[in-house]
Design a protein around this motif. Structure first.
Motif, short mmCIF file in Angstrom:
data_model
loop_
_atom_site.label_atom_id
_atom_site.label_comp_id
_atom_site.label_asym_id
_atom_site.label_seq_id
_atom_site.Cartn_x
_atom_site.Cartn_y
_atom_site.Cartn_z
N MET A 188 3.03 18.97 -20.27
CA MET A 188 3.96 19.51 -19.29
C MET A 188 3.29 20.36 -18.22
SD MET A 188 6.67 18.07 -20.23
CE MET A 188 7.86 18.86 -19.19
N GLU A 189 1.96 20.29 -18.09
CA GLU A 189 1.32 21.05 -17.03
C GLU A 189 1.73 20.49 -15.68
OE1 GLU A 189 -0.38 18.91 -18.95
OE2 GLU A 189 -1.63 17.72 -17.65
N MET A 190 1.84 21.37 -14.69
CA MET A 190 2.28 20.95 -13.36
C MET A 190 1.08 20.76 -12.46
SD MET A 190 4.66 20.15 -11.43
CE MET A 190 5.30 20.11 -9.80
N ILE A 191 0.82 19.53 -12.08
CA ILE A 191 -0.23 19.20 -11.12
C ILE A 191 0.49 18.50 -9.97
CG2 ILE A 191 -2.37 17.94 -10.70
CD1 ILE A 191 -2.93 18.16 -13.71
N GLN A 192 0.70 19.22 -8.88
CA GLN A 192 1.54 18.72 -7.79
C GLN A 192 1.01 17.46 -7.13
OE1 GLN A 192 2.40 21.82 -5.02
NE2 GLN A 192 3.53 23.01 -6.50
N ASP A 193 -0.29 17.25 -7.16
CA ASP A 193 -0.86 16.09 -6.48
C ASP A 193 -0.89 14.84 -7.36
OD1 ASP A 193 -1.29 17.70 -4.31
OD2 ASP A 193 -3.36 18.16 -4.86
N CYS A 206 2.51 14.44 -3.56
CA CYS A 206 1.73 13.33 -4.12
C CYS A 206 2.13 11.98 -3.53
CB CYS A 206 1.89 13.29 -5.64
SG CYS A 206 3.53 12.82 -6.17
N GLY A 207 3.16 11.94 -2.74
CA GLY A 207 3.59 10.68 -2.13
C GLY A 207 4.47 9.82 -3.02
N ALA A 208 5.24 10.45 -3.91
CA ALA A 208 6.10 9.71 -4.83
C ALA A 208 7.17 8.88 -4.11
CB ALA A 208 6.78 10.67 -5.81
N ALA A 209 7.57 9.29 -2.93
CA ALA A 209 8.60 8.56 -2.18
C ALA A 209 8.16 7.14 -1.85
CB ALA A 209 8.95 9.32 -0.91
N ARG A 210 6.84 6.91 -1.74
CA ARG A 210 6.34 5.56 -1.44
C ARG A 210 6.68 4.56 -2.54
NH1 ARG A 210 0.23 7.28 -0.32
NH2 ARG A 210 0.70 8.18 -2.33
N TYR A 211 6.96 5.06 -3.75
CA TYR A 211 7.20 4.19 -4.90
C TYR A 211 8.66 4.17 -5.34
CZ TYR A 211 2.17 4.71 -4.97
OH TYR A 211 0.85 4.72 -4.61
N SER A 212 9.53 4.84 -4.61
CA SER A 212 10.94 4.92 -5.02
C SER A 212 11.63 3.56 -5.02
CB SER A 212 11.70 5.91 -4.14
OG SER A 212 11.71 5.45 -2.80
#
Length: 95
Positions: A72-77, A37-43
């Protein structure tokens, strides 16, 4: 010199096994993206209070408080931003 019949019977499966073709290698596992999902862009925003967050159009996201219930559903994107009661960004992850 004659081979005993029992020895010949026992040796037959080994002789036949040597003639069979080699089994194909197992398929390689699919590569899984560590950050789909690109979480690293917001770290770099972690630790800031009330940061301005711009999410690309069409990107799924949610903002959740650490002390509130959350599905708690997992939606990777999907991006998940976790904030505390004061608005401080605690974590960003794909879920």
């Amino acid at each position: 010199m004659k081979l005993p019949l029992s020895l010949a019977v026992l040796a037959t499966p080994f002789a036949l096994a040597a003639c069979t073709p080699e089994a194909p290698p197992p398929p390689e596992p699919e590569t899984v993206s560590v950050d789909p999902c690109g979480a690293a862009r917001y770290s770099h925003l972690i630790g800031q209070t009330s940061p301005t967050i711009s999410v690309p159009e069409g990107q799924m996201y949610r903002i959740a408080r650490e002390d509130r219930p959350m599905t708690m559903e997992m939606i990777q994107d999907r991006l998940t931003f976790i904030v505390d009661s004061r608005g401080k960004l605690l974590s960003v992850s794909c879920s």
